[in-house]
Design an enzyme around this catalytic site. Structure first.
Site, PDB file in Angstrom:
ATOM      1  CB  SER A 106     -41.439 -14.853   8.740  1.00  0.00           C
ATOM      2  OG  SER A 106     -42.835 -14.824   8.964  1.00  0.00           O
ATOM      3  CE1 TYR A 130     -47.466 -19.111  11.659  1.00  0.00           C
ATOM      4  CE2 TYR A 130     -46.836 -17.153  10.416  1.00  0.00           C
ATOM      5  CZ  TYR A 130     -46.863 -17.859  11.600  1.00  0.00           C
ATOM      6  OH  TYR A 130     -46.301 -17.318  12.729  1.00  0.00           O
ATOM      7  CB  THR A 156     -45.408 -22.169  12.138  1.00  0.00           C
ATOM      8  OG1 THR A 156     -44.122 -21.586  11.931  1.00  0.00           O
ATOM      9  CG2 THR A 156     -45.920 -21.742  13.498  1.00  0.00           C
ATOM     10  CE  LYS A 219     -40.704 -20.914  15.092  1.00  0.00           C
ATOM     11  NZ  LYS A 219     -41.986 -20.340  15.544  1.00  0.00           N
ATOM     12  CG  HIS A 243     -45.575 -18.503  17.838  1.00  0.00           C
ATOM     13  ND1 HIS A 243     -45.818 -19.281  16.737  1.00  0.00           N
ATOM     14  CD2 HIS A 243     -45.610 -17.224  17.399  1.00  0.00           C
ATOM     15  CE1 HIS A 243     -46.000 -18.490  15.680  1.00  0.00           C
ATOM     16  NE2 HIS A 243     -45.869 -17.240  16.057  1.00  0.00           N
TER      17      HIS A 243
END
Length: 348
Positions: A106, A130, A156, A219, A243
């Site tokens: 992440s 992100y 994402t 995603k 999520h």
């Protein structure tokens, strides 16, 4: 206490993690309807098992964008692994490598990409991104990941703003002072204004493609319309995801959205799924409905909370063995034999 199934790890984590950490990992948005539906939806799907099929030799391997993994369960991107175990994402990477599967690290890791890469050299790592309001920060992260040998970039798409997670608000959730978002140090303060860019559009996929040679996996897709747009914009994979029910409450369970997405892409890109996987039979149901692989989020954190790298390996091993057993009992000796014929939706 014998750890026999994933709910044993969940019970352990709930008992022993600090409340603020447990609440953060467990949180769903609003009433948590979508979070809970992710799990409940599997109970509405029933098998059509076939008999006398020679399941003496089982082959549960599959490939992610051409790279072989030992079974079709990877580790989804989740933040703040040090809340679960002191070594954080380094332990996660080591467990994934030991089990020969994919770990998606992440943006919100509590270890640097360099530390993750060094902890499990040669492991299959993808990087979850992100897009930051400061695009230079995102560009640097993407280029660091590629230079370190990460093999995929996971964008994402479902977080222009963070969903409303009531327990986190009540708890005043903040990372403890000794933990840092290591890949974003100096870029922003965790508890201040969101650094995420809510103006991101499909055109930003072209921008990402200009920065990297890595395949891009998107995603957060839940509809055929967005699946078609993803294909049109040249992504190589889609993760059907809500999520973990942490964003828009009232959306579909991912296993229910999967069918629509798989039909829309017509085999042009690989489709994966996360959300609600708690048993090996859930993995089999997802593959029967067209997923190439599934990813686990919360169960990976429960494994870390139990015993770090070793606990996460235990979680993965249990899922692998349950998946293999479910396949055999349903009459499939290899992943290639799994198909839509294997399941039916229960009639309400």
């Amino acid at each position: 206490m014998a750890m026999v199934c994933l709910s044993d790890f969940e019970a352990y984590a709930k008992k022993y993690l600090p409340k603020i950490a447990w609440d953060f990992f467990a949180a769903g948005a609003d009433d948590c309807s979508t979070r809970d539906e992710n799990i409940l939806a599997y109970k509405r799907i029933h098998f059509r098992p076939r008999m006398l099929r020679d399941v003496s030799m089982m082959d549960i391997r599959t490939k992610l964008l051409g790279t072989e993994i030992s079974f079709p369960v990877g580790i989804a991107p989740t933040g703040f692994h040090q809340l679960a175990w002191p070594d954080g994402e380094k332990s996660t990477a080591r467990a994934a490598k030991a089990m020969n599967t994919c770990y998606i690290a992440s943006t919100y890791s509590t270890c640097t990409l360099e530390e993750i890469s060094a902890a499990a050299p040669g492991g299959l790592h993808w990087f979850q991104l992100y897009i930051h309001r400061n695009r230079a920060v995102s560009q640097q992260l993407v280029q660091r990941a590629e230079a370190l040998g990460f093999q995929g970039l996971v964008l994402t798409a479902d977080l222009p703003y963070s969903g409303k997670r009531r327990d986190d608000i009540r708890n005043g959730f903040c990372l403890p002072p000794h933990m840092k978002l290591k890949n974003l140090e100096g870029a922003f303060e965790v508890c201040k204004m969101s650094p995420l860019d809510p103006s991101v559009t499909w055109n930003d996929i072209y921008w990402l493609q200009s920065l990297t040679h890595l395949p891009i996996i998107i995603k957060g897709i839940l509809t055929k319309e967005d699946a078609e747009l993803a294909v049109r914009h040249g992504v190589q994979g889609i993760i059907v995801s809500n999520h973990g029910g942490r964003q828009l409450d009232g959306g579909p369970a991912t296993i229910d959205a999967l069918v629509e997405v798989v039909e829309a892409v017509q085999g042009k890109v690989e489709v994966y799924l996360d959300g609600g996987i708690r048993k090996g039979s859930d993995v089999l149901k997802a593959l029967a409905l067209g997923a190439k692989c599934v990813f686990i989020g919360r169960p990976a954190l429960w494994g870390l909370a139990y015993k770090g790298e070793e606990g996460l390996q235990d979680v993965l091993r249990i899922l692998r063995d349950e998946f293999c057993l479910s396949m055999a009992l349903a009459g499939c000796a290899s992943v290639s034999e799994i198909g839509r014929h294997l399941v039916q939706f229960s009639k309400l």
